[in-house]
Design a protein around this motif. Structure first.
Motif, mmCIF file in Angstrom:
data_model
loop_
_atom_site.group_PDB
_atom_site.id
_atom_site.type_symbol
_atom_site.label_atom_id
_atom_site.label_comp_id
_atom_site.label_asym_id
_atom_site.label_seq_id
_atom_site.Cartn_x
_atom_site.Cartn_y
_atom_site.Cartn_z
ATOM 1 N N CYS A 117 -6.014 -5.735 2.158
ATOM 2 C CA CYS A 117 -4.863 -6.461 0.543
ATOM 3 C C CYS A 117 -3.689 -5.671 1.358
ATOM 4 C CB CYS A 117 -5.565 -6.190 -0.293
ATOM 5 S SG CYS A 117 -5.595 -4.529 -1.323
ATOM 6 N N VAL A 118 -3.623 -4.309 1.237
ATOM 7 C CA VAL A 118 -2.286 -3.307 2.101
ATOM 8 C C VAL A 118 -1.161 -4.214 2.861
ATOM 9 C CG1 VAL A 118 -2.554 -1.829 0.292
ATOM 10 C CG2 VAL A 118 -2.992 -1.641 2.776
ATOM 11 N N LEU A 119 -1.668 -5.112 3.770
ATOM 12 C CA LEU A 119 -0.626 -5.323 4.756
ATOM 13 C C LEU A 119 -0.693 -6.464 4.213
ATOM 14 C CD1 LEU A 119 -3.878 -5.140 7.701
ATOM 15 C CD2 LEU A 119 -1.900 -3.396 6.813
ATOM 16 N N ALA A 140 -4.139 3.261 -2.578
ATOM 17 C CA ALA A 140 -2.929 3.457 -2.240
ATOM 18 C C ALA A 140 -1.419 3.551 -2.304
ATOM 19 C CB ALA A 140 -2.572 1.640 -1.398
ATOM 20 N N ARG A 141 -0.772 3.472 -1.906
ATOM 21 C CA ARG A 141 1.031 4.044 -2.054
ATOM 22 C C ARG A 141 1.626 3.409 -1.469
ATOM 23 N NH1 ARG A 141 3.744 9.584 -2.076
ATOM 24 N NH2 ARG A 141 5.256 9.670 -2.918
ATOM 25 N N ASP A 142 2.955 2.842 -2.010
ATOM 26 C CA ASP A 142 3.956 2.245 -1.302
ATOM 27 C C ASP A 142 3.811 2.202 0.490
ATOM 28 O OD1 ASP A 142 6.424 3.127 -1.296
ATOM 29 O OD2 ASP A 142 5.641 2.874 -3.966
ATOM 30 N N PRO A 207 3.431 8.253 1.551
ATOM 31 C CA PRO A 207 3.514 6.725 1.526
ATOM 32 C C PRO A 207 3.016 5.973 2.703
ATOM 33 C CG PRO A 207 5.929 8.276 1.235
ATOM 34 C CD PRO A 207 5.165 9.467 1.892
ATOM 35 N N GLY A 208 2.840 4.708 3.231
ATOM 36 C CA GLY A 208 2.145 3.941 3.909
ATOM 37 C C GLY A 208 0.926 4.796 4.437
ATOM 38 N N TRP A 224 0.795 1.544 7.761
ATOM 39 C CA TRP A 224 2.114 1.537 8.074
ATOM 40 C C TRP A 224 3.109 2.509 8.625
ATOM 41 C CZ3 TRP A 224 7.158 2.705 6.542
ATOM 42 C CH2 TRP A 224 8.163 2.181 6.819
ATOM 43 N N ALA A 225 3.654 2.494 9.543
ATOM 44 C CA ALA A 225 4.887 3.298 10.141
ATOM 45 C C ALA A 225 5.872 2.645 10.457
ATOM 46 C CB ALA A 225 3.915 4.093 10.909
#
Length: 352
Positions: A117-119, A140-142, A207-208, A224-225
């Motif tokens: 879901c974070v994607l 999760a973290r933004d 983060p990410g 994410w990166a």
């Protein structure tokens, strides 16, 4: 801004430790002064303090949703900027909503897509969701780490919170600083190594990143990166694209059930944001945008121009506010008012 806290312990009965959970979330009251709530089961406990922005009646937390016999419980700090798009997609998949908060949409997004879901999230966030059937905690973290989130393992317990002081309010987390923590304080402060929590055994979810905690242990993964690519657009295309992205970002952040304003300094950044916000207000509202600026008492007497700052902000804030037709107010602060918060600074930071 809200605050979240909680813990999971496979060996204790957390229903007997409500006072500990309430003490943890009480340390975060400045982050969420409007409401507070707790949810406790035998192995998991979640807490939340709330600053109300959207859906005052329907956005209370911790929030619970059921699917079949399973229950999902969320505590969440943040704001989603694509709530309406996600909601439409989830409604098409059969979900129905009791309110219009982004919390409910985020929780159902996790129910539908799990950790992926974070994607799909456009926003700033730090959250934890307890899956009762799987007996697992997902956090999760933004992508840029706007919202903070710290955690620690203490024996059979996994403890987390928006700020370090929430963890330190738990009796299993003493305020001990080891050699690494001292290096963070004296060598890097006020900066900090990403992922380091100053106190012994305390970590920051980077983060990410996401984290899953269950009976098999702690599992962390990056979703994410930031990637660098050659810039191939010409000047006109670049200007159009940047303008569109900024306009879209500003409009998405105007969604609220409480009054909205901008902080206007007269500089390029705040003036551009205010211009897009004022345009949205003219289109969607009968009232003008409210703008605020901050100045210091007698600044006009003591200000000395230099190459970096050739004149004060006041001239430019007034000019921009007049041009955009905002309802503007300048807040004047004297020296005593400026210094007063420093007396409480250490307790706010809750770190050496």
């Amino acid at each position: 801004m809200c605050g979240i806290a909680g813990w999971v312990d496979w060996e204790g009965d957390l229903t007997r430790q409500k006072d500990v959970l309430e003490n943890m979330v009480a340390t975060l009251a400045c982050r969420g002064p409007d409401a507070a709530g707790v949810w406790i089961s035998r192995y998991a406990a979640l807490a939340h303090c709330r600053l109300i922005v959207v859906d005052p009646a329907g956005g209370g937390q911790p929030m619970i949703r059921k699917r079949g016999k399973n229950r999902y419980i969320i505590t969440y700090n943040g704001e989603l900027y694509n709530t309406s798009e996600l909601r439409r997609e989830l409604e098409a998949r059969g979900y129905r909503y009791q309110g219009h908060s982004d919390t409910e949409v985020l929780l159902t997004a996790f129910m539908e897509w799990g950790k992926d879901c974070v994607l799909r999230l456009n926003g700033i966030f730090a959250f934890a969701i307890w899956n009762e059937e799987e007996q697992s905690l997902f956090m999760a973290r933004d992508r840029l780490g706007v919202k903070p989130l710290f955690y620690t393992r203490r024996g059979s317990a996994f403890i987390f919170g928006s700020e370090l002081k929430a963890l330190l309010a738990h009796p299993a987390v003493p305020p001990e600083v080891d050699a690494e923590g001292l290096a963070e304080i004296f060598a890097l402060s006020p900066g900090r190594t990403p992922g380091h929590g100053i106190f012994r055994g305390v970590r920051e979810l980077r983060p990410g990143h996401c984290l899953v905690y269950n009976r098999r242990g702690t599992h962390i993964f990056r979703y994410w990166a930031l990637e660098s690519h050659p810039h191939l657009d010409d000047l006109e295309t670049t200007a159009h694209k940047v303008g569109h992205l900024l306009q879209d970002a500003v409009r998405r952040q105007l969604v609220a059930d409480v009054p909205v304003c901008t902080l206007l300094s007269g500089g390029l950044d705040s003036s551009a944001i205010t211009a897009f916000a004022a345009a949205a207000f003219r289109q969607d509202s009968t009232k003008p945008l409210r703008t605020f600026s901050v100045d210091y008492m007698d600044n006009d007497l003591y200000f000395r121009p230099n190459q970096f700052e050739p004149d004060t902000d006041a001239r430019w804030t007034e000019r921009v506010a007049h041009f955009l037709g905002s309802r503007h107010r300048t807040v004047l602060i004297d020296t005593a008012t400026t210094l007063r918060p420093y007396a409480s600074l250490r307790s706010w930071m809750h770190r050496p």
